[in-house]
Write a protein that holds these residues in place. Sequence first.
Motif, PDB file in Angstrom:
ATOM      1  N   VAL A  86      48.172   8.007  -1.673  1.00 17.41           N
ATOM      2  CA  VAL A  86      48.126   7.351  -3.228  1.00 17.41           C
ATOM      3  C   VAL A  86      49.416   8.038  -3.759  1.00 17.41           C
ATOM      4  CG1 VAL A  86      47.043   7.533  -5.329  1.00 17.41           C
ATOM      5  CG2 VAL A  86      45.798   6.897  -3.467  1.00 17.41           C
ATOM      6  N   LEU A  87      49.708   9.249  -3.336  1.00 17.96           N
ATOM      7  CA  LEU A  87      50.947  10.066  -4.040  1.00 17.96           C
ATOM      8  C   LEU A  87      52.125   9.342  -3.496  1.00 17.96           C
ATOM      9  CD1 LEU A  87      52.120  12.539  -5.367  1.00 17.96           C
ATOM     10  CD2 LEU A  87      51.905  13.926  -3.081  1.00 17.96           C
ATOM     11  N   GLY A  88      52.436   9.102  -2.099  1.00 14.27           N
ATOM     12  CA  GLY A  88      53.504   8.352  -1.784  1.00 14.27           C
ATOM     13  C   GLY A  88      53.536   7.172  -2.517  1.00 14.27           C
ATOM     14  N   GLY A  89      52.769   6.425  -2.694  1.00 15.63           N
ATOM     15  CA  GLY A  89      52.909   5.039  -3.399  1.00 15.63           C
ATOM     16  C   GLY A  89      53.407   5.168  -4.755  1.00 15.63           C
ATOM     17  N   LEU A  90      52.648   6.298  -5.365  1.00 14.12           N
ATOM     18  CA  LEU A  90      53.059   6.638  -6.836  1.00 14.12           C
ATOM     19  C   LEU A  90      54.384   6.956  -6.935  1.00 14.12           C
ATOM     20  CD1 LEU A  90      52.238   7.056  -9.753  1.00 14.12           C
ATOM     21  CD2 LEU A  90      51.516   9.344  -9.100  1.00 14.12           C
ATOM     22  N   LEU A  91      54.898   7.954  -5.992  1.00 12.98           N
ATOM     23  CA  LEU A  91      56.466   8.264  -5.915  1.00 12.98           C
ATOM     24  C   LEU A  91      57.272   7.182  -5.872  1.00 12.98           C
ATOM     25  CD1 LEU A  91      55.976  11.572  -4.024  1.00 12.98           C
ATOM     26  CD2 LEU A  91      56.878  11.488  -6.288  1.00 12.98           C
ATOM     27  N   ALA A  92      56.879   6.258  -4.930  1.00 13.39           N
ATOM     28  CA  ALA A  92      57.922   5.164  -4.787  1.00 13.39           C
ATOM     29  C   ALA A  92      57.756   4.093  -5.929  1.00 13.39           C
ATOM     30  CB  ALA A  92      57.223   4.271  -3.379  1.00 13.39           C
ATOM     31  N   LEU A  93      56.435   3.871  -6.546  1.00 13.10           N
ATOM     32  CA  LEU A  93      56.635   3.095  -7.776  1.00 13.10           C
ATOM     33  C   LEU A  93      57.575   3.595  -8.820  1.00 13.10           C
ATOM     34  CD1 LEU A  93      52.902   1.940  -7.965  1.00 13.10           C
ATOM     35  CD2 LEU A  93      55.086   0.438  -7.217  1.00 13.10           C
ATOM     36  N   VAL A  94      57.376   5.036  -9.176  1.00 14.57           N
ATOM     37  CA  VAL A  94      58.161   5.341 -10.157  1.00 14.57           C
ATOM     38  C   VAL A  94      59.789   5.662  -9.780  1.00 14.57           C
ATOM     39  CG1 VAL A  94      58.474   7.737 -11.494  1.00 14.57           C
ATOM     40  CG2 VAL A  94      56.263   6.835 -10.831  1.00 14.57           C
ATOM     41  N   ALA A  95      60.076   5.763  -8.416  1.00 17.11           N
ATOM     42  CA  ALA A  95      61.446   5.725  -8.160  1.00 17.11           C
ATOM     43  C   ALA A  95      61.997   4.232  -8.415  1.00 17.11           C
ATOM     44  CB  ALA A  95      61.736   5.957  -6.662  1.00 17.11           C
ATOM     45  N   VAL A  96      61.097   3.237  -8.139  1.00 17.21           N
ATOM     46  CA  VAL A  96      61.770   1.924  -8.196  1.00 17.21           C
ATOM     47  C   VAL A  96      61.939   1.605  -9.853  1.00 17.21           C
ATOM     48  CG1 VAL A  96      61.119  -0.379  -8.174  1.00 17.21           C
ATOM     49  CG2 VAL A  96      60.868   0.971  -6.179  1.00 17.21           C
ATOM     50  N   ALA A  97      60.900   2.080 -10.634  1.00 24.26           N
ATOM     51  CA  ALA A  97      61.063   2.094 -12.182  1.00 24.26           C
ATOM     52  C   ALA A  97      62.268   2.707 -12.686  1.00 24.26           C
ATOM     53  CB  ALA A  97      59.998   2.278 -12.771  1.00 24.26           C
ATOM     54  N   THR A  98      62.463   4.043 -12.123  1.00 21.35           N
ATOM     55  CA  THR A  98      63.783   4.617 -12.176  1.00 21.35           C
ATOM     56  C   THR A  98      64.971   3.826 -12.186  1.00 21.35           C
ATOM     57  OG1 THR A  98      62.705   6.695 -11.963  1.00 21.35           O
ATOM     58  CG2 THR A  98      65.268   6.718 -12.380  1.00 21.35           C
ATOM     59  N   VAL A  99      65.022   3.176 -10.821  1.00 20.48           N
ATOM     60  CA  VAL A  99      66.396   2.500 -10.655  1.00 20.48           C
ATOM     61  C   VAL A  99      66.590   1.387 -11.407  1.00 20.48           C
ATOM     62  CG1 VAL A  99      67.314   1.187  -8.749  1.00 20.48           C
ATOM     63  CG2 VAL A  99      66.357   3.200  -7.909  1.00 20.48           C
ATOM     64  N   TRP A 100      65.581   0.717 -11.792  1.00 26.79           N
ATOM     65  CA  TRP A 100      65.579  -0.370 -12.674  1.00 26.79           C
ATOM     66  C   TRP A 100      65.969  -0.051 -14.185  1.00 26.79           C
ATOM     67  CZ3 TRP A 100      64.661  -5.535 -11.991  1.00 26.79           C
ATOM     68  CH2 TRP A 100      64.616  -6.468 -13.113  1.00 26.79           C
ATOM     69  N   ALA A 101      65.297   0.986 -14.600  1.00 27.79           N
ATOM     70  CA  ALA A 101      65.878   1.409 -15.816  1.00 27.79           C
ATOM     71  C   ALA A 101      67.470   2.028 -15.802  1.00 27.79           C
ATOM     72  CB  ALA A 101      64.851   2.655 -16.295  1.00 27.79           C
ATOM     73  N   VAL A 102      67.785   2.506 -14.840  1.00 27.89           N
ATOM     74  CA  VAL A 102      69.407   3.198 -15.012  1.00 27.89           C
ATOM     75  C   VAL A 102      70.180   2.020 -14.915  1.00 27.89           C
ATOM     76  CG1 VAL A 102      70.743   4.550 -13.405  1.00 27.89           C
ATOM     77  CG2 VAL A 102      68.528   5.438 -13.964  1.00 27.89           C
ATOM     78  N   VAL A 103      69.858   0.842 -13.828  1.00 30.12           N
ATOM     79  CA  VAL A 103      70.735  -0.124 -13.856  1.00 30.12           C
ATOM     80  C   VAL A 103      70.777  -1.033 -14.873  1.00 30.12           C
ATOM     81  CG1 VAL A 103      70.907  -2.504 -12.354  1.00 30.12           C
ATOM     82  CG2 VAL A 103      70.365  -0.316 -11.238  1.00 30.12           C
ATOM     83  N   ALA A 104      69.800  -1.121 -15.706  1.00 27.83           N
ATOM     84  CA  ALA A 104      69.727  -1.958 -16.740  1.00 27.83           C
ATOM     85  C   ALA A 104      70.302  -1.178 -17.876  1.00 27.83           C
ATOM     86  CB  ALA A 104      68.073  -1.920 -17.504  1.00 27.83           C
ATOM     87  N   THR A 105      70.249  -0.025 -18.018  1.00 28.24           N
ATOM     88  CA  THR A 105      71.278   0.831 -18.737  1.00 28.24           C
ATOM     89  C   THR A 105      72.708   0.613 -18.663  1.00 28.24           C
ATOM     90  OG1 THR A 105      69.252   2.607 -19.224  1.00 28.24           O
ATOM     91  CG2 THR A 105      71.453   3.177 -20.022  1.00 28.24           C
ATOM     92  N   LEU A 106      73.083   0.683 -17.443  1.00 27.45           N
ATOM     93  CA  LEU A 106      74.564   0.511 -16.802  1.00 27.45           C
ATOM     94  C   LEU A 106      75.035  -0.912 -17.431  1.00 27.45           C
ATOM     95  CD1 LEU A 106      74.695   2.274 -13.628  1.00 27.45           C
ATOM     96  CD2 LEU A 106      75.129   3.081 -16.186  1.00 27.45           C
ATOM     97  N   VAL A 107      74.067  -1.712 -17.191  1.00 27.11           N
ATOM     98  CA  VAL A 107      74.593  -3.391 -17.565  1.00 27.11           C
ATOM     99  C   VAL A 107      74.718  -3.381 -18.896  1.00 27.11           C
ATOM    100  CG1 VAL A 107      73.664  -5.781 -17.353  1.00 27.11           C
ATOM    101  CG2 VAL A 107      73.554  -4.123 -15.191  1.00 27.11           C
TER     102      VAL A 107
END
Length: 226
Positions: A86-107
């Motif tokens: 469960v911890l691994g899944g949570l880390l992966a989900l938050v990492a994906v959300a971070t990548v999405w947020a950073v890319v959206a901010t750059l765009v």
Amino acid sequence: MTVAAAPARAGRRRLLVVCAALAVGALATWGGARPTWFSVTVPTVRGDALATATGTQVQPVPTALALLAVAGIAATVAVSGAARRVLGGLLALVAVATVWAVVATLVSPPAPARLAQLAGLTVTPGAVGEVSGAAAPVLTLAGAVLVGAAGVLLALRENGMPRLGARYDAPTAQRRPRQTDPDRTAWEDLDAGRDPTVGPTPGTAPGTGPEEIDDRPGRGGGEGAV
């Protein structure tokens, strides 16, 4: 023995890789959010001024991921099984959300007025400047990807990874020596016709000592034997 120890060594290596990836990913994610991400020159009542904004000012998600990754290191070595997955899944989900947020901010970078507001500057009405970006968000993206990869590895390959303190677990009931009560043992010996004050003769089976020979007439060679 070498073949049996191979899975344990592989599990320890995977655990080390996950912890190292979380540590490096957290450092990169946090470190990439500290410098300036955007800058713009805006006219103010006192002349042109440079307005800058760091990654933490325009996007708080990377800092949250870095903190989660650091906490995940301690949790990874402390838990096991389903909790670890469960911890691994949570880390992966938050990492994906971070990548999405950073890319959206750059765009879609913040407007010049927003950058001036973050810098504490008062711009003249209708002033427009050209926003320029920096390379620091790339480091944050790399750190988020590393944390996400560690989360995926933890969720899918948790089996075999050791847990901190597992070798110090309390022994099972089968390994505990059986406790005996001396008084109860003495009464059992008396009921069985044995003298509890005399130990068994070395090399003899219980119940066959000299004090346990039946001396009734006709039995065991007593005085009444014929």
